[in-house]
Write a protein that holds these residues in place. Structure first.
Motif, PDB file in Angstrom:
ATOM      1  N   LEU A 151       0.838  -1.201   0.000  1.00 33.47           N
ATOM      2  CA  LEU A 151       0.000   0.000   0.000  1.00 33.47           C
ATOM      3  C   LEU A 151       0.876   1.255   0.000  1.00 33.47           C
ATOM      4  N   GLU A 152       1.970   1.221   0.731  1.00 28.50           N
ATOM      5  CA  GLU A 152       2.910   2.348   0.708  1.00 28.50           C
ATOM      6  C   GLU A 152       3.473   2.548  -0.702  1.00 28.50           C
ATOM      7  N   VAL A 153       3.740   1.455  -1.395  1.00 32.25           N
ATOM      8  CA  VAL A 153       4.251   1.531  -2.766  1.00 32.25           C
ATOM      9  C   VAL A 153       3.240   2.234  -3.663  1.00 32.25           C
ATOM     10  N   LEU A 154       1.990   1.826  -3.584  1.00 35.13           N
ATOM     11  CA  LEU A 154       0.946   2.419  -4.433  1.00 35.13           C
ATOM     12  C   LEU A 154       0.739   3.900  -4.114  1.00 35.13           C
ATOM     13  N   LYS A 155       0.782   4.253  -2.839  1.00 37.96           N
ATOM     14  CA  LYS A 155       0.607   5.658  -2.455  1.00 37.96           C
ATOM     15  C   LYS A 155       1.753   6.517  -2.998  1.00 37.96           C
ATOM     16  N   SER A 156       2.965   5.989  -2.969  1.00 38.91           N
ATOM     17  CA  SER A 156       4.105   6.732  -3.508  1.00 38.91           C
ATOM     18  C   SER A 156       3.947   6.908  -5.019  1.00 38.91           C
ATOM     19  N   CYS A 157       3.497   5.852  -5.705  1.00 40.88           N
ATOM     20  CA  CYS A 157       3.273   5.951  -7.152  1.00 40.88           C
ATOM     21  C   CYS A 157       2.258   7.037  -7.467  1.00 40.88           C
ATOM     22  N   ALA A 158       1.147   7.046  -6.721  1.00 38.15           N
ATOM     23  CA  ALA A 158       0.098   8.030  -6.969  1.00 38.15           C
ATOM     24  C   ALA A 158       0.620   9.451  -6.752  1.00 38.15           C
ATOM     25  N   GLU A 159       1.440   9.620  -5.726  1.00 38.21           N
ATOM     26  CA  GLU A 159       1.993  10.948  -5.434  1.00 38.21           C
ATOM     27  C   GLU A 159       2.937  11.401  -6.548  1.00 38.21           C
ATOM     28  N   TRP A 160       3.813  10.511  -7.015  1.00 36.43           N
ATOM     29  CA  TRP A 160       4.744  10.879  -8.087  1.00 36.43           C
ATOM     30  C   TRP A 160       3.993  11.209  -9.372  1.00 36.43           C
ATOM     31  N   ILE A 161       2.999  10.403  -9.693  1.00 36.32           N
ATOM     32  CA  ILE A 161       2.219  10.658 -10.912  1.00 36.32           C
ATOM     33  C   ILE A 161       1.516  12.003 -10.828  1.00 36.32           C
ATOM     34  N   SER A 162       0.974  12.330  -9.654  1.00 33.78           N
ATOM     35  CA  SER A 162       0.200  13.572  -9.501  1.00 33.78           C
ATOM     36  C   SER A 162       1.040  14.822  -9.707  1.00 33.78           C
ATOM     37  N   VAL A 163       2.353  14.735  -9.463  1.00 38.81           N
ATOM     38  CA  VAL A 163       3.223  15.912  -9.641  1.00 38.81           C
ATOM     39  C   VAL A 163       4.043  15.820 -10.925  1.00 38.81           C
ATOM     40  N   GLY A 164       3.690  14.853 -11.780  1.00 41.17           N
ATOM     41  CA  GLY A 164       4.318  14.773 -13.090  1.00 41.17           C
ATOM     42  C   GLY A 164       5.679  14.120 -13.135  1.00 41.17           C
ATOM     43  N   ARG A 165       6.019  13.321 -12.129  1.00 40.84           N
ATOM     44  CA  ARG A 165       7.321  12.650 -12.123  1.00 40.84           C
ATOM     45  C   ARG A 165       7.200  11.271 -12.773  1.00 40.84           C
ATOM     46  N   SER A 166       8.195  10.901 -13.550  1.00 37.82           N
ATOM     47  CA  SER A 166       8.213   9.584 -14.178  1.00 37.82           C
ATOM     48  C   SER A 166       8.527   8.524 -13.123  1.00 37.82           C
ATOM     49  N   CYS A 167       7.866   7.386 -13.219  1.00 40.62           N
ATOM     50  CA  CYS A 167       8.108   6.314 -12.250  1.00 40.62           C
ATOM     51  C   CYS A 167       7.685   4.985 -12.849  1.00 40.62           C
ATOM     52  N   GLU A 168       8.153   3.917 -12.230  1.00 40.29           N
ATOM     53  CA  GLU A 168       7.820   2.564 -12.662  1.00 40.29           C
ATOM     54  C   GLU A 168       7.381   1.739 -11.466  1.00 40.29           C
ATOM     55  N   LEU A 169       6.485   0.797 -11.724  1.00 37.08           N
ATOM     56  CA  LEU A 169       6.037  -0.152 -10.719  1.00 37.08           C
ATOM     57  C   LEU A 169       6.607  -1.515 -11.082  1.00 37.08           C
ATOM     58  N   ILE A 170       7.334  -2.118 -10.134  1.00 35.72           N
ATOM     59  CA  ILE A 170       7.977  -3.408 -10.372  1.00 35.72           C
ATOM     60  C   ILE A 170       7.309  -4.449  -9.483  1.00 35.72           C
ATOM     61  N   THR A 171       6.874  -5.562 -10.075  1.00 33.32           N
ATOM     62  CA  THR A 171       6.154  -6.606  -9.352  1.00 33.32           C
ATOM     63  C   THR A 171       6.848  -7.940  -9.539  1.00 33.32           C
ATOM     64  N   VAL A 172       7.049  -8.672  -8.445  1.00 27.38           N
ATOM     65  CA  VAL A 172       7.576 -10.039  -8.535  1.00 27.38           C
ATOM     66  C   VAL A 172       6.467 -10.928  -9.091  1.00 27.38           C
ATOM     67  N   ILE A 173       6.705 -11.551 -10.240  1.00 34.74           N
ATOM     68  CA  ILE A 173       5.664 -12.380 -10.841  1.00 34.74           C
ATOM     69  C   ILE A 173       5.966 -13.873 -10.767  1.00 34.74           C
ATOM     70  N   LYS A 174       7.240 -14.225 -10.584  1.00 38.36           N
ATOM     71  CA  LYS A 174       7.565 -15.644 -10.481  1.00 38.36           C
ATOM     72  C   LYS A 174       8.927 -15.809  -9.830  1.00 38.36           C
ATOM     73  N   THR A 175       9.069 -16.870  -9.054  1.00 32.28           N
ATOM     74  CA  THR A 175      10.360 -17.186  -8.450  1.00 32.28           C
ATOM     75  C   THR A 175      10.641 -18.673  -8.622  1.00 32.28           C
ATOM     76  N   TRP A 176      11.921 -19.015  -8.720  1.00 27.77           N
ATOM     77  CA  TRP A 176      12.363 -20.391  -8.758  1.00 27.77           C
ATOM     78  C   TRP A 176      13.382 -20.574  -7.639  1.00 27.77           C
ATOM     79  N   GLY A 177      13.301 -21.705  -6.958  1.00 24.69           N
ATOM     80  CA  GLY A 177      14.227 -21.925  -5.858  1.00 24.69           C
ATOM     81  C   GLY A 177      13.922 -20.974  -4.714  1.00 24.69           C
ATOM     82  N   SER A 178      14.935 -20.666  -3.936  1.00 26.06           N
ATOM     83  CA  SER A 178      14.761 -19.750  -2.816  1.00 26.06           C
ATOM     84  C   SER A 178      14.687 -18.320  -3.316  1.00 26.06           C
ATOM     85  N   SER A 179      13.869 -17.509  -2.653  1.00 24.43           N
ATOM     86  CA  SER A 179      13.720 -16.114  -3.062  1.00 24.43           C
ATOM     87  C   SER A 179      13.467 -15.256  -1.834  1.00 24.43           C
ATOM     88  N   PRO A 180      14.098 -14.072  -1.750  1.00 22.65           N
ATOM     89  CA  PRO A 180      13.913 -13.220  -0.580  1.00 22.65           C
ATOM     90  C   PRO A 180      12.502 -12.644  -0.447  1.00 22.65           C
TER      91      PRO A 180
END
Length: 341
Positions: A6-35
């Motif tokens: 939720l903190e990630v989404l709120k930061s994205c919304a804030e950056w978008i609202s002031v015209g700053r470029s940003c990216e959202l990165i999501t873990v979609i798959k892991t193999w073996g051990s993953s942090p």
């Protein structure tokens, strides 16, 4: 306290609202051990600022380095994989054999982040579908059992509180418990019919309702994504809630109290036709044994046990308060007996 995503989404919304470029990165798959698990998110701004986490830190460092060198230049979503080779896994701090796949999405006003946040704040469970070829986004309702889905053409992520926690009693322990559970993505509601406790409640992000506990629990139609914790120390209130909760599909039902009080509670509940099978679901004395004394420590103990149950992790007897306390005092008792013989 907001959850990390939720903190990630709120930061994205804030950056978008002031015209700053940003990216959202999501873990979609892991193999073996993953942090970090699938669905974990990180947001990165054009200046290299990051919120959230997708690894132990090394992948974040690589993402930051690329943004600071090249800026944010993606126009469409992209799937990126880290840790394919042993050397790369070592470089990015992944355990042996670990591989992680990420979806990197450039954001804009058309990404629906503000609308998504609005729905989450209304306690809606939302499915966000991202077209991986065009970047088009659509939002729709989701059910608690839905999981993230990824295909060659689209990624659907689930947002909002998928787990519910009902707390009986609005005391100090309830406040700590509600605060931490909210950060764990639970939708928390507190019930206390006692006006004097409701008036002193200070956790504004958690609703406190005036109702009788049995009616309160019954009205929420508990499912396997629900938990109930009774904390008033008043049998007239706690027992009423527990009767309804133990007859439901709630994955966790617990009540505060000593070993002696817990035994008496079980006998009282039997008088109200609560079966032995239903009583077997009751956690009490509540919590995992960590030597907790303060309300904050007790809240952590309770949530540790609740999390283990949610994740299907069986607790050893040594971790249960009843067994642990008995074991601690038994050697001392034997020593005293031995010294008197």
């Amino acid at each position: 306290m907001d959850s990390i995503n939720l903190e990630v989404l709120k930061s994205c919304a804030e950056w978008i609202s002031v015209g700053r470029s940003c990216e959202l990165i999501t873990v979609i798959k892991t193999w073996g051990s993953s942090p970090r698990p699938e669905g974990a998110m990180l947001a990165i701004c054009e200046d290299g600022t990051v919120i959230g986490s997708v690894s132990g830190g090394c992948i974040e460092d690589d993402l930051i380095c690329r943004v600071r060198k090249e800026g944010i230049t993606r126009r469409w979503p992209e799937i990126v994989t880290y840790g394919i080779t042993a050397d790369e896994a070592h470089r990015f701090g992944l355990p042996c054999g670990g591989t992680i796949q990420l979806a990197i999405e450039p954001l804009s006003h058309n990404s629906g982040i503000a609308e998504l946040l609005k729905k989450i704040q209304q306690n809606e469970l939302v499915a966000r579908r991202l077209d991986l070829s065009t970047g088009a986004v659509s939002l729709g309702p989701a059910s608690p059992g839905m999981c993230m889905q990824v295909s060659a053409t689209a990624m659907t992520t689930i947002h909002g509180p998928r787990w519910r926690l009902l707390i009986i009693g609005a005391g100090q322990l309830s406040s700590f418990l509600a605060h931490i559970a909210t950060g764990m993505d639970y939708h928390v509601t507190v019930c206390d019919p006692r006006e004097e406790y409701r008036e002193t409640w200070s956790l504004t992000e958690v609703e406190v309702v005036h109702a009788m506990p049995d009616d309160f629990v019954s009205e929420h139609k508990l499912d396997s994504h629900s938990a109930v914790i009774a904390l008033t120390h008043d049998p007239k209130l706690d027992d009423l809630a527990l009767m309804e909760a133990l007859r439901s599909d709630a994955f966790y039902v617990g009540a505060i109290g000593s070993r002696g009080n817990n035994a008496k509670r079980r006998e009282r509940l039997k008088l109200f036709d609560v079966s032995d099978v239903q009583l077997g679901k009751l956690h009490g004395p509540i919590g995992m044994y960590i030597g907790s004394k303060t309300p904050a420590e007790i809240a952590i103990s309770i949530l540790a046990e609740m999390t283990a149950v949610k994740n299907g992790i069986p607790l050893l007897d040594e971790a249960r308060i009843e067994y642990a306390k008995r074991a601690r005092h038994q050697p001392q008792a034997e020593s005293l007996c031995g010294s008197s013989s």
